[in-house]
Motif scaffolding. Structure first.
Motif, PDB file in Angstrom:
ATOM      1  N   SER A  31      11.528  39.681  18.349  1.00 21.75           N
ATOM      2  CA  SER A  31      10.775  38.729  19.172  1.00 21.75           C
ATOM      3  C   SER A  31      11.689  37.719  19.847  1.00 21.75           C
ATOM      4  O   SER A  31      11.318  37.110  20.858  1.00 21.75           O
ATOM      5  CB  SER A  31       9.750  37.974  18.308  1.00 21.75           C
ATOM      6  OG  SER A  31      10.382  36.973  17.511  1.00 21.75           O
ATOM      7  N   GLY A  32      12.871  37.526  19.279  1.00 21.87           N
ATOM      8  CA  GLY A  32      13.807  36.562  19.834  1.00 21.87           C
ATOM      9  C   GLY A  32      13.533  35.126  19.432  1.00 21.87           C
ATOM     10  O   GLY A  32      14.286  34.215  19.811  1.00 21.87           O
ATOM     11  N   HIS A  33      12.476  34.899  18.650  1.00 21.39           N
ATOM     12  CA  HIS A  33      12.119  33.536  18.253  1.00 21.39           C
ATOM     13  C   HIS A  33      12.730  33.180  16.900  1.00 21.39           C
ATOM     14  O   HIS A  33      12.980  34.048  16.060  1.00 21.39           O
ATOM     15  CB  HIS A  33      10.596  33.386  18.185  1.00 21.39           C
ATOM     16  CG  HIS A  33       9.942  33.357  19.532  1.00 21.39           C
ATOM     17  ND1 HIS A  33       9.933  32.233  20.333  1.00 21.39           N
ATOM     18  CD2 HIS A  33       9.291  34.321  20.231  1.00 21.39           C
ATOM     19  CE1 HIS A  33       9.288  32.502  21.462  1.00 21.39           C
ATOM     20  NE2 HIS A  33       8.902  33.770  21.426  1.00 21.39           N
ATOM     21  N   ARG A  34      12.935  31.889  16.706  1.00 22.78           N
ATOM     22  CA  ARG A  34      13.354  31.406  15.398  1.00 22.78           C
ATOM     23  C   ARG A  34      12.216  31.624  14.404  1.00 22.78           C
ATOM     24  O   ARG A  34      11.045  31.540  14.775  1.00 22.78           O
ATOM     25  CB  ARG A  34      13.704  29.913  15.476  1.00 22.78           C
ATOM     26  CG  ARG A  34      14.918  29.601  16.338  1.00 22.78           C
ATOM     27  CD  ARG A  34      15.021  28.095  16.557  1.00 22.78           C
ATOM     28  NE  ARG A  34      16.260  27.715  17.224  1.00 22.78           N
ATOM     29  CZ  ARG A  34      16.443  27.737  18.549  1.00 22.78           C
ATOM     30  NH1 ARG A  34      15.450  28.113  19.348  1.00 22.78           N
ATOM     31  NH2 ARG A  34      17.602  27.375  19.080  1.00 22.78           N
TER      32      ARG A  34
ATOM     33  N   PRO B 258       7.229  19.197  13.549  1.00 21.29           N
ATOM     34  CA  PRO B 258       7.190  19.398  15.011  1.00 21.29           C
ATOM     35  C   PRO B 258       7.893  20.662  15.494  1.00 21.29           C
ATOM     36  O   PRO B 258       7.632  21.124  16.610  1.00 21.29           O
ATOM     37  CB  PRO B 258       7.880  18.142  15.563  1.00 21.29           C
ATOM     38  CG  PRO B 258       8.591  17.513  14.407  1.00 21.29           C
ATOM     39  CD  PRO B 258       7.833  17.897  13.182  1.00 21.29           C
ATOM     40  N   ALA B 259       8.759  21.259  14.662  1.00 20.38           N
ATOM     41  CA  ALA B 259       9.457  22.479  15.083  1.00 20.38           C
ATOM     42  C   ALA B 259       8.578  23.723  15.010  1.00 20.38           C
ATOM     43  O   ALA B 259       8.902  24.759  15.599  1.00 20.38           O
ATOM     44  CB  ALA B 259      10.713  22.685  14.232  1.00 20.38           C
ATOM     45  N   ILE B 260       7.467  23.639  14.261  1.00 20.24           N
ATOM     46  CA  ILE B 260       6.624  24.822  14.070  1.00 20.24           C
ATOM     47  C   ILE B 260       5.733  25.051  15.293  1.00 20.24           C
ATOM     48  O   ILE B 260       5.001  24.166  15.731  1.00 20.24           O
ATOM     49  CB  ILE B 260       5.750  24.677  12.800  1.00 20.24           C
ATOM     50  CG1 ILE B 260       6.627  24.632  11.553  1.00 20.24           C
ATOM     51  CG2 ILE B 260       4.730  25.819  12.705  1.00 20.24           C
ATOM     52  CD1 ILE B 260       7.414  25.901  11.289  1.00 20.24           C
ATOM     53  N   GLY B 261       5.805  26.282  15.825  1.00 22.10           N
ATOM     54  CA  GLY B 261       4.999  26.634  16.988  1.00 22.10           C
ATOM     55  C   GLY B 261       3.939  27.670  16.709  1.00 22.10           C
ATOM     56  O   GLY B 261       3.017  27.862  17.508  1.00 22.10           O
ATOM     57  N   GLY B 262       4.042  28.376  15.569  1.00 24.51           N
ATOM     58  CA  GLY B 262       3.067  29.403  15.234  1.00 24.51           C
ATOM     59  C   GLY B 262       3.149  29.745  13.764  1.00 24.51           C
ATOM     60  O   GLY B 262       4.111  29.380  13.065  1.00 24.51           O
ATOM     61  N   PHE B 263       2.139  30.464  13.283  1.00 21.11           N
ATOM     62  CA  PHE B 263       2.026  30.785  11.851  1.00 21.11           C
ATOM     63  C   PHE B 263       1.576  32.236  11.729  1.00 21.11           C
ATOM     64  O   PHE B 263       0.477  32.598  12.159  1.00 21.11           O
ATOM     65  CB  PHE B 263       0.998  29.841  11.220  1.00 21.11           C
ATOM     66  CG  PHE B 263       0.818  29.962   9.724  1.00 21.11           C
ATOM     67  CD1 PHE B 263       1.686  30.682   8.919  1.00 21.11           C
ATOM     68  CD2 PHE B 263      -0.256  29.317   9.105  1.00 21.11           C
ATOM     69  CE1 PHE B 263       1.508  30.774   7.545  1.00 21.11           C
ATOM     70  CE2 PHE B 263      -0.450  29.390   7.734  1.00 21.11           C
ATOM     71  CZ  PHE B 263       0.431  30.119   6.954  1.00 21.11           C
TER      72      PHE B 263
ATOM     73  N   ILE C 242       3.850  37.938  18.187  1.00 23.73           N
ATOM     74  CA  ILE C 242       4.627  36.704  18.054  1.00 23.73           C
ATOM     75  C   ILE C 242       4.941  36.137  19.435  1.00 23.73           C
ATOM     76  O   ILE C 242       4.804  34.922  19.678  1.00 23.73           O
ATOM     77  CB  ILE C 242       5.923  36.947  17.256  1.00 23.73           C
ATOM     78  CG1 ILE C 242       5.589  37.234  15.789  1.00 23.73           C
ATOM     79  CG2 ILE C 242       6.869  35.747  17.365  1.00 23.73           C
ATOM     80  CD1 ILE C 242       6.780  37.674  14.962  1.00 23.73           C
ATOM     81  N   LYS C 243       5.333  36.991  20.346  1.00 20.67           N
ATOM     82  CA  LYS C 243       5.623  36.527  21.709  1.00 20.67           C
ATOM     83  C   LYS C 243       4.375  35.943  22.372  1.00 20.67           C
ATOM     84  O   LYS C 243       4.454  34.950  23.101  1.00 20.67           O
ATOM     85  CB  LYS C 243       6.174  37.684  22.541  1.00 20.67           C
ATOM     86  CG  LYS C 243       7.604  38.069  22.196  1.00 20.67           C
ATOM     87  CD  LYS C 243       8.082  39.240  23.050  1.00 20.67           C
ATOM     88  CE  LYS C 243       9.553  39.534  22.805  1.00 20.67           C
ATOM     89  NZ  LYS C 243      10.021  40.718  23.583  1.00 20.67           N
ATOM     90  N   ASP C 244       3.220  36.560  22.116  1.00 18.86           N
ATOM     91  CA  ASP C 244       1.974  36.043  22.689  1.00 18.86           C
ATOM     92  C   ASP C 244       1.661  34.643  22.165  1.00 18.86           C
ATOM     93  O   ASP C 244       1.339  33.727  22.928  1.00 18.86           O
ATOM     94  CB  ASP C 244       0.805  36.981  22.362  1.00 18.86           C
ATOM     95  CG  ASP C 244       0.776  38.214  23.246  1.00 18.86           C
ATOM     96  OD1 ASP C 244       1.529  38.253  24.236  1.00 18.86           O
ATOM     97  OD2 ASP C 244       0.001  39.146  22.942  1.00 18.86           O
ATOM     98  N   VAL C 245       1.733  34.472  20.833  1.00 21.69           N
ATOM     99  CA  VAL C 245       1.367  33.190  20.228  1.00 21.69           C
ATOM    100  C   VAL C 245       2.391  32.103  20.541  1.00 21.69           C
ATOM    101  O   VAL C 245       2.030  30.939  20.746  1.00 21.69           O
ATOM    102  CB  VAL C 245       1.183  33.360  18.703  1.00 21.69           C
ATOM    103  CG1 VAL C 245       1.278  32.021  17.984  1.00 21.69           C
ATOM    104  CG2 VAL C 245      -0.165  33.996  18.406  1.00 21.69           C
ATOM    105  N   MET C 246       3.647  32.472  20.598  1.00 21.57           N
ATOM    106  CA  MET C 246       4.707  31.487  20.819  1.00 21.57           C
ATOM    107  C   MET C 246       4.967  31.220  22.301  1.00 21.57           C
ATOM    108  O   MET C 246       5.603  30.224  22.639  1.00 21.57           O
ATOM    109  CB  MET C 246       6.008  31.964  20.155  1.00 21.57           C
ATOM    110  CG  MET C 246       5.926  32.092  18.642  1.00 21.57           C
ATOM    111  SD  MET C 246       5.719  30.514  17.807  1.00 21.57           S
ATOM    112  CE  MET C 246       7.332  29.775  18.039  1.00 21.57           C
TER     113      MET C 246
END
Length: 478
Positions: free
Chosen positions: A318-321, A367-372, A430-434
């Motif tokens: 996904s490329g996300h942290r 604040p760093a959290i963008g999705g679960f 993950i890409k959709d939610v983030m």
């Protein structure tokens, strides 16, 4: 009987697993803020030892002179895993070992006379014993109202011929759950509905639960009117005396913050059965806002090594942290750990952080959290709601299949990924939610988070329902 000995005394008895213990401890502390209420919390010996080992629960509740812990055996050996794949071992042992011990405890007394029992809704034997010893009982169902309502509708589903399933089409619509006719499919019903055997032990427990819960003095729910009003209106046809007093974790924080002289720390503390690794909070501090997907499948769900690798590739690709909780003993076997491809490990070192257990409320509020990416347990779902964090839902059992459908179709807070574990799908969701669909989810998430906070504020629906609950407990004095 002297007035002091007849003061209201509530005995709280949770199902002895992490989720119910967590929210019922918060209820216990809320009740302790009413100084005339005495509260006893009944833990199993095994769980109480873990709480003492990993939390400050003893010192925290020591600030409430009217509170005490009691313990009881769950009948299982100390080294039993008590995990989701061995769930029925616990239920069988509670029935054969804990039930007679509970009756003896109430019959012989635990100091001050108990005037009200608050038991987990699935502890069917608690109702029978309460009737035998003559103590009023309320149920607290710690699962979601939408999940519980599907339980209540099991007899309707059977009468309508929708249970057991005929054929293997899990996308066939379900028509016999009032209020859910437009979006519920077979795959969205609780997992026991797929078994196909109405004599299955889990199905029998549920059928008995829906017979007993309406006979209790009341039903406490960890929700708030504004998010669950359609379901609650149907539920009141069977259980007119409902107490929606959630989100409990937010409710407790709000009450502690507004106490003129707080009895203890104003922030609710951990009630975890595992050691929390707080290193993840320091790692989150170094990440950009809304850049991290948090991954946890809760306290009971299990994964195969193949599923772990599909998750891992999906996260990396996904490329996300990502911050990933991998609970001890949640993945049977350890041979796979030495076969992880180098590129996966390198990407994880750059963008990921793995822990065995996390302080979840603090993580979701970061604040760093963008999705679960969640198993859709009800505590996790509520905690994500309150913080306005969009979800990718991968449900495991109990109410989680229903919860994940509500997240995607009713509350519009995320995506339902049930019944699949494919790296390509995980990466896309993950890409959709983030990113790609984030804005649409955030609109709903912000609205519901605001409603949640309002519900537990002074004059809010959950705050008023808690006041009514406390007053009704006072009226139950023997």
């Amino acid at each position: 009987m002297e007035q002091s000995s007849a003061s209201p005394h509530v005995l709280i008895f949770p199902l002895p697993i992490q989720g119910p213990i967590k929210c019922m401890l918060k209820l216990a502390e809320l009740l302790c803020l009413a100084p005339d209420l005495h509260v006893t919390f009944l833990n199993t010996d095994h769980n109480h030892r873990r709480l003492l080992l990993y939390t400050d629960i003893q010192s925290r509740f020591a600030t409430y002179p009217q509170f005490r812990f009691e313990t009881i055996s769950d009948g299982l050996p100390e080294d039993h895993p008590r995990s989701g794949d061995r769930f029925m071992d616990l239920f069988d042992s509670l029935e054969t070992v804990t039930k007679p011990l509970f009756k003896e405890m109430l019959s012989s007394g635990i100091g001050r006379p108990v005037t009200c029992i608050i038991a987990d809704g699935v502890l069917n034997f608690s109702f029978e014993i309460a009737e035998e010893v003559g103590i009023p009982l309320m149920y607290f169902d710690t699962i979601s109202p939408c999940g519980l309502w599907t339980y209540f509708c099991v007899p309707k589903l059977i009468d309508a011929g929708e249970l057991p399933f005929e054929g293997d089409d899990l996308d066939a619509p379900i028509k016999s759950v009032p209020g859910m006719e437009g979006f519920l499919r077979r795959r969205d019903l609780p997992d026991f509905c797929r078994i196909g055997d109405l004599n299955d032990p889990v199905a029998k427990i549920i059928v008995k639960e829906v017979q007993l819960v309406p006979r209790a003095r009341g039903l406490i729910l960890n929700t708030f009117e504004e998010v669950d009003e359609p379901v609650l209106s149907h539920m009141r046809s069977l259980c007119p005396n409902l107490y929606p007093i959630g989100p409990l974790h937010t409710h407790l924080k709000m009450k502690l913050a507004t106490e003129p002289t707080p009895p203890g720390p104003q922030q609710a503390s951990s009630s975890s059965l595992w050691q929390e690794d707080r290193s993840c909070l320091k790692w989150l501090d170094a990440q950009p806002p809304k850049s991290v997907i948090y991954v946890s499948i809760g306290s009971l769900a299990m994964m195969t090594s193949d599923q772990v690798m599909e998750f891992w590739y999906g996260l990396v690709n996904s490329g996300h942290r990502f911050l990933w909780v991998r609970r001890p003993n949640s993945i049977p076997g350890g041979d796979w750990e030495g076969q992880i491809p180098k590129e996966v490990l390198e990407a994880t070192a750059k963008r990921g952080w793995l822990v065995s257990w996390a302080p979840q409320e603090e993580v979701l509020a970061h604040p760093a959290i963008g999705g679960f990416l969640t198993h859709s347990g009800w505590n996790s779902t509520l905690e994500s709601m309150v913080e306005g964090v969009p979800m990718v839902c991968w449900p495991y059992f109990v109410d989680q299949q229903v919860n994940s459908r509500f997240v995607s179709e009713v509350w519009k807070l995320g995506i339902d990924m049930k019944d699949t574990c494919d790296r390509v799908v995980i990466e896309k969701m993950i890409k959709d939610v983030m990113g790609l669909r984030r804005d649409e989810f955030v609109v709903s998430a912000d609205r519901i988070a605001k409603l949640a906070r309002e519900s537990v504020s002074e004059g809010g629906s959950s705050s008023c329902n808690l006041e009514r609950l406390i007053e009704d407990i006072r009226l139950m004095k023997m």
